[in-house]
Design an enzyme around this catalytic site. Structure first.
Site, mmCIF file in Angstrom:
data_model
loop_
_atom_site.group_PDB
_atom_site.id
_atom_site.type_symbol
_atom_site.label_atom_id
_atom_site.label_comp_id
_atom_site.label_asym_id
_atom_site.label_seq_id
_atom_site.Cartn_x
_atom_site.Cartn_y
_atom_site.Cartn_z
ATOM 1 N N ASP A 138 52.069 59.328 9.189
ATOM 2 C CA ASP A 138 52.740 59.872 10.327
ATOM 3 C C ASP A 138 51.871 60.567 11.375
ATOM 4 O O ASP A 138 50.776 60.605 10.932
ATOM 5 C CB ASP A 138 53.745 60.972 9.791
ATOM 6 C CG ASP A 138 54.744 60.410 8.732
ATOM 7 O OD1 ASP A 138 55.198 59.144 8.856
ATOM 8 O OD2 ASP A 138 55.175 61.181 8.193
ATOM 9 N N LYS A 139 52.248 60.622 12.630
ATOM 10 C CA LYS A 139 51.412 61.036 13.522
ATOM 11 C C LYS A 139 50.976 62.438 13.534
ATOM 12 O O LYS A 139 49.646 62.525 13.539
ATOM 13 C CB LYS A 139 52.372 61.210 14.845
ATOM 14 C CG LYS A 139 51.859 62.161 15.847
ATOM 15 C CD LYS A 139 52.763 62.347 17.237
ATOM 16 C CE LYS A 139 51.937 63.225 18.267
ATOM 17 N NZ LYS A 139 53.061 63.418 19.263
#
Length: 314
Positions: A138-139
């Site tokens: 994820d970011k």
């Protein structure tokens, strides 16, 4: 410039009655369903050696063979961006991803992603599916990711991930004081009402997470986690599902929980922690060319270390 890609797999018995294009999207996850449909229609993706139609239903147990010409993927832009490269050879590249870095371009994120940086470092990645990226973080999750630099390496890594033989170890800080380690085995799919979220749902994809306690605090726990599967947001969803969401997780964390008599420093740290407290600390796999078992570790980032230090101080 084109290259030939060749992959083989077998349809699981659980896919009986499923359309060929739907099953192919599950079994060849590095390619879009529309691309796979085109290959099926062109005869490049065959069932038991024979041509088929995308809508044909499967019985389970069929052999799927994909042999197709892979042309340059996408119109991605190479960008000169800093990369923390942990390991690199002719087949693999392992990076330690920082927080606030999107892995793959998408609507609203066409540039400034890890993929853009990878293309600048290795321009030939344009010829590989998703520029060699075989799994994602994820970011705002930090830590280790492996990238394939050749088609054989890509095929090998995808097969290892599907066989669950890639070792992926994470560290996290969760809300609540866990009494001990355990396992979460609960299927994950799209949230039935909030489509941008994932959730534990009946009929979702099988997902297994193992966790153990590293250290307990008054109202939080530092845990080590190991993934058997790699579903979207798996750790975040599973830990929230059992009542111990990750610190800083705006999507799955719910309301902020503060320990009784928490200091002003701890209160501020927990309120201001800018992301989910999740770090991909360890990665292990078999080298696609040599067969050697390789392992890497990435130290916890500064914000994670400070969170632990403040929890220690109370």
């Amino acid at each position: 410039m084109t290259q030939t890609i060749e992959q083989h797999t077998r349809v699981p018995e659980t896919s009986a009655g499923v359309r060929l294009d739907q099953a192919a999207a599950e079994l060849f996850p590095d390619f879009s369903r529309s691309r796979l449909q085109a290959w099926i229609k062109a005869g490049a993706l065959r069932v038991n050696g024979a041509a088929a139609r995308p809508r044909d239903k499967l019985l389970g147990g069929e052999a799927l063979s994909l042999c197709a010409q892979l042309q340059q993927q996408g119109d991605w832009e190479a960008q000169d961006m800093a990369l923390d490269v942990v390991y690199e050879d002719a087949e693999l590249l392992v990076v330690n991803k920082p927080a606030n870095l999107v892995v793959h371009p998408a609507a609203g994120n066409r540039s400034g992603t890890l993929l853009n940086a990878l293309l600048h470092r290795v321009p030939a990645l344009t010829e590989l599916p998703r520029a060699g990226i075989v799994h994602r973080l994820d970011k705002d999750t930090t830590g280790l990711m492996v990238v394939a630099k050749s088609l054989p390496a890509h095929t090998s890594l995808v097969a290892q991930l599907q066989a669950r033989s890639v070792s992926r170890e994470y560290e996290a800080v969760v809300q609540g004081a866990l009494t001990g380690g355990g396992n979460v085995e609960a299927p994950i799919g799209r949230h039935p009402k909030q489509r941008k979220k994932m959730a534990v749902v009946a009929g979702g994809k099988a997902a297994v997470t193992h966790y153990r306690v590293l250290e307990r605090f008054a109202g939080h726990t530092h845990v080590r986690l190991r993934l058997e599967t790699g579903r979207t947001h798996q750790i975040r969803v599973h830990m929230a599902h059992i009542g111990y969401p990750l610190v800083g997780d705006a999507t799955y964390g719910g309301r902020l929980r503060l320990p009784k008599q928490a200091s002003a420093v701890l209160t501020e740290c927990l309120r201001d922690f800018p992301r989910q407290a999740l770090h991909a600390a360890g990665l292990g796999l078999q080298h696609p060319a040599s067969g050697e078992l390789l392992h890497w570790r990435a130290p916890r980032p500064d914000d994670f270390e400070r969170l632990l230090a403040v929890l220690h101080s109370g």
